[in-house]
Design a protein around this motif. Structure first.
Motif, mmCIF file in Angstrom:
data_model
loop_
_atom_site.group_PDB
_atom_site.id
_atom_site.type_symbol
_atom_site.label_atom_id
_atom_site.label_comp_id
_atom_site.label_asym_id
_atom_site.label_seq_id
_atom_site.Cartn_x
_atom_site.Cartn_y
_atom_site.Cartn_z
ATOM 1 N N LEU A 1 0.856 -1.194 0.000
ATOM 2 C CA LEU A 1 0.000 0.000 0.000
ATOM 3 C C LEU A 1 0.885 1.234 0.000
ATOM 4 O O LEU A 1 1.731 1.394 0.883
ATOM 5 N N CYS A 2 0.710 2.090 -0.984
ATOM 6 C CA CYS A 2 1.609 3.220 -1.184
ATOM 7 C C CYS A 2 0.880 4.538 -0.974
ATOM 8 O O CYS A 2 -0.236 4.739 -1.479
ATOM 9 N N LEU A 3 1.522 5.428 -0.240
ATOM 10 C CA LEU A 3 0.966 6.756 0.023
ATOM 11 C C LEU A 3 1.594 7.745 -0.938
ATOM 12 O O LEU A 3 2.816 7.894 -0.993
ATOM 13 N N PHE B 1 -3.930 6.880 -1.764
ATOM 14 C CA PHE B 1 -3.280 5.575 -1.737
ATOM 15 C C PHE B 1 -3.396 4.876 -3.086
ATOM 16 O O PHE B 1 -4.367 5.065 -3.813
ATOM 17 N N ILE C 1 -1.086 7.475 8.998
ATOM 18 C CA ILE C 1 -1.178 6.723 7.744
ATOM 19 C C ILE C 1 -1.881 5.392 7.977
ATOM 20 O O ILE C 1 -2.792 5.004 7.230
ATOM 21 N N ILE C 2 -1.464 4.686 9.030
ATOM 22 C CA ILE C 2 -2.067 3.389 9.327
ATOM 23 C C ILE C 2 -3.542 3.545 9.677
ATOM 24 O O ILE C 2 -4.386 2.743 9.233
ATOM 25 N N VAL D 1 -5.338 4.306 6.216
ATOM 26 C CA VAL D 1 -5.370 3.215 5.243
ATOM 27 C C VAL D 1 -6.193 2.041 5.754
ATOM 28 O O VAL D 1 -6.855 1.340 4.970
ATOM 29 N N SER D 2 -6.221 1.822 7.065
ATOM 30 C CA SER D 2 -6.949 0.672 7.611
ATOM 31 C C SER D 2 -8.451 0.876 7.632
ATOM 32 O O SER D 2 -9.205 -0.061 7.897
ATOM 33 N N LEU E 1 -5.603 -4.539 7.097
ATOM 34 C CA LEU E 1 -4.174 -4.802 7.096
ATOM 35 C C LEU E 1 -3.925 -6.199 7.645
ATOM 36 O O LEU E 1 -4.522 -6.611 8.642
ATOM 37 N N ASP F 1 1.757 -7.340 5.075
ATOM 38 C CA ASP F 1 1.487 -6.177 4.225
ATOM 39 C C ASP F 1 2.572 -5.129 4.452
ATOM 40 O O ASP F 1 3.193 -5.062 5.526
ATOM 41 N N ILE G 1 3.554 -0.897 3.848
ATOM 42 C CA ILE G 1 3.113 0.460 3.524
ATOM 43 C C ILE G 1 4.329 1.285 3.120
ATOM 44 O O ILE G 1 5.326 1.326 3.853
ATOM 45 N N THR H 1 5.652 5.081 2.489
ATOM 46 C CA THR H 1 5.219 6.314 3.147
ATOM 47 C C THR H 1 5.457 7.598 2.349
ATOM 48 O O THR H 1 5.330 8.688 2.883
#
Length: 218
Positions: free
Chosen positions: A19-21, A42, A170-171, A174-175, A180, A184, A186, A188
């Motif tokens: 998962l990319c920010l 994301f 971020i977590i 995204v969650s 998650l 996985d 991430i 940042t």
């Protein structure tokens, strides 16, 4: 299937999704002429995009402008959904060095048409990734020097303190969208200084305390 290791332990993780920010460093936003997003942006790279230290990036034939983006990677240790920021760090196993290789010409064309741009981000070999160091060895992941050199020339040179969204936030964000799971990863976001790479180039990415990642371009 791609496996990553937690250094100093016997623990390994089978990578699920990456998962990319996007747009998490203001200087990078400015260099690409993008707007600062009100909400986190994301996108996903498949596990098939991953390669390890010493391997080669293969630029697809449909692109002539592939760019490097160095990023701090976060390894998720356990399942979570709708994770509060106050509890987010209990879901982190460790930190690694990653590259988000981006087909900038393809991405720009797709963005201009309002189309998804996964083929510019998720192609095979688009995500070189190091092993991970345990969280206990990194007291503050938001104060780490981060850099990238191409053929010995320094291109990106910054610190993670300039991340606009911190890892707990971020977590948390995204969650709420994606559950998650253990394994996985991430990414940042990247600081300013992104630029093109070509066949024969050698890339060295480094994050202080976390490690280095060296790859080449086929």
């Amino acid at each position: 299937m791609h496996i990553v290791r937690l250094q100093g332990t016997s623990k390994t993780y089978r990578v699920g999704k990456v998962l990319c920010l996007a747009r998490n460093y203001s200087e990078h936003i400015r260099e690409l002429g993008n707007e600062v997003p009100e909400k986190a942006v994301f996108f996903i790279k498949p596990a098939t995009s991953l390669i390890g230290n010493g391997e080669q990036i293969v630029i697809p034939a449909y692109s002539s402008d592939c760019h490097h983006e160095v990023e701090l990677a976060v390894l998720i240790s356990k399942f979570g959904k709708n994770i509060p920021a106050a509890e987010a760090m209990t879901h982190v196993a460790g930190y690694g060095v990653a590259l988000d290789m981006t087909l900038r010409d393809v991405q720009s064309q797709l963005k201009a048409k309002g189309l998804p741009w996964e083929i510019a981000k998720g192609f095979d070999t688009s995500c070189p990734l190091s092993d991970f160091v345990p969280t206990a060895k990194i007291p503050d992941p938001h104060s780490l020097a981060i850099s990238l050199s191409v053929n010995g020339e320094l291109r990106q040179d910054s610190t993670t303190e300039f991340m606009m969204r911190r890892i707990p936030e971020i977590i948390e964000e995204v969650s709420t969208i994606f559950s998650l799971e253990e394994g996985d990863i991430i990414l940042t976001g990247t600081p300013a200084g992104v630029g093109p790479v070509r066949s024969g180039d050698r890339l060295c990415a480094a994050i202080k305390g976390v490690g280095t990642l060296e790859v080449s371009v086929q």
